[in-house]
Design a protein around this motif. Sequence first.
Motif, PDB file in Angstrom:
ATOM      1  N   ARG A 164      -1.131  -3.653  -1.327  1.00  0.00           N
ATOM      2  CA  ARG A 164       0.307  -3.390  -1.213  1.00  0.00           C
ATOM      3  C   ARG A 164       0.586  -2.314  -0.171  1.00  0.00           C
ATOM      4  NH1 ARG A 164       4.784  -0.823  -3.683  1.00  0.00           N
ATOM      5  NH2 ARG A 164       6.489  -2.307  -4.099  1.00  0.00           N
ATOM      6  N   ARG A 165      -0.399  -1.486   0.066  1.00  0.00           N
ATOM      7  CA  ARG A 165      -0.268  -0.484   1.127  1.00  0.00           C
ATOM      8  C   ARG A 165      -0.560  -1.161   2.467  1.00  0.00           C
ATOM      9  NH1 ARG A 165      -3.701   4.600  -1.478  1.00  0.00           N
ATOM     10  NH2 ARG A 165      -2.458   4.793  -3.404  1.00  0.00           N
ATOM     11  N   LYS A 166       0.376  -1.074   3.359  1.00  0.00           N
ATOM     12  CA  LYS A 166       0.233  -1.739   4.649  1.00  0.00           C
ATOM     13  C   LYS A 166      -0.793  -1.002   5.510  1.00  0.00           C
ATOM     14  CE  LYS A 166       3.471  -4.617   3.522  1.00  0.00           C
ATOM     15  NZ  LYS A 166       3.151  -6.014   3.194  1.00  0.00           N
ATOM     16  N   PHE A 167      -1.761  -1.740   6.031  1.00  0.00           N
ATOM     17  CA  PHE A 167      -2.763  -1.175   6.920  1.00  0.00           C
ATOM     18  C   PHE A 167      -3.268  -2.283   7.829  1.00  0.00           C
ATOM     19  CE2 PHE A 167      -4.859  -2.535   3.058  1.00  0.00           C
ATOM     20  CZ  PHE A 167      -5.942  -3.251   3.508  1.00  0.00           C
ATOM     21  N   PRO A 168      -3.884  -1.961   8.949  1.00  0.00           N
ATOM     22  CA  PRO A 168      -4.341  -2.991   9.889  1.00  0.00           C
ATOM     23  C   PRO A 168      -5.329  -3.958   9.234  1.00  0.00           C
ATOM     24  CG  PRO A 168      -4.384  -0.827  10.920  1.00  0.00           C
ATOM     25  CD  PRO A 168      -4.093  -0.595   9.473  1.00  0.00           C
ATOM     26  N   LEU A 169      -5.171  -5.238   9.570  1.00  0.00           N
ATOM     27  CA  LEU A 169      -6.031  -6.321   9.102  1.00  0.00           C
ATOM     28  C   LEU A 169      -5.903  -6.595   7.597  1.00  0.00           C
ATOM     29  CD1 LEU A 169      -9.333  -5.555  11.065  1.00  0.00           C
ATOM     30  CD2 LEU A 169      -7.464  -7.071  11.722  1.00  0.00           C
TER      31      LEU A 169
END
Length: 319
Positions: free
Chosen positions: A121-126
């Motif tokens: 749910r935490r947006k991060f690359p890939l």
Amino acid sequence: MVHAPTLPSRSEAPATKAVRRPGGRRRRSEDLTKLLFVLPAAIAMLALFGYPVVKNLVMSLQDYGLRTFFTGAAPFVGLDNYVTVVTDRLFSKALVNTALFTIGSIAFQFAIGLGLALFFRRKFPLSSLLRSLLLLPWLLPLIVSSATWRSILEQDNGILNRSLAALGIIDDPVPWLNSPSVALIAVIGVNIWIGIPFNVTLLYSGLSEIPDELYEAGSLDGATGWKAFLHITMPNLRAVAGVVLVLGVVYTIKVLDIILGLTGGGPANATQTLATQSYERSFVDFRFGEGAALSNILIVLSLLFAVVYLRGTRRAVDE
């Protein structure tokens, strides 16, 4: 000069009725159209689900064996098939193994799936790529997954024992699939690995529907971290979690492919479940009536859990 009220002539009365009739006909036509759209789905449901269930129920009340295919005779025996399978010495062991297999799989699948859903749910690359790769265990055919894990868990040449020995964790190879005390744990572990993507997918979609404003408002009142999880996340995720658990139990309680592919119900019946017992009665011993009786017991257990859990969830929501 006062004029008398004008009464509608006979020629006008039919005109009023003529105006009303098209509306009634149009409504009936719409209802018929809706029925025609629903009818194919209803017929498909009855053919694909209703008929097999009724046939299975009837078969469980008959002496339905291999000779039935040649003679066409399947004498009615009442509840004899149920009495036979319930009084069998392996029934209690299979029932306990089914409970352990289901509870162990569902508990860890849900816990790990919820943890991964919160992580993604935490947006991060890939993140999208990783979530897509996480679906691979769910997309693979179960027989392929079973064969792969069987080679991984092989006692002498399996990669798991080799890796653990190289790390100095074990001195002797662990008989993952050959020991009665370890085999069920290994099978549960494989089923957990297969079911995690299902839990992550549904729980992640449920988490995405929770508005960020609730967390922002909660943070003003000091609801952060675990407090936010307990008082904001879980109450809003209750409906999705209920669906995940019910579907998970219904699916897990009848798992057959994984157990047959890994252990075949052994060693020493250590991984026998009601599903494998039903399979063996039907397609190994060719006692289809007894196999149908066991499968009906599985259906009843699934329905009981679903009804009890859904009623409990609904009562908690109402309160």
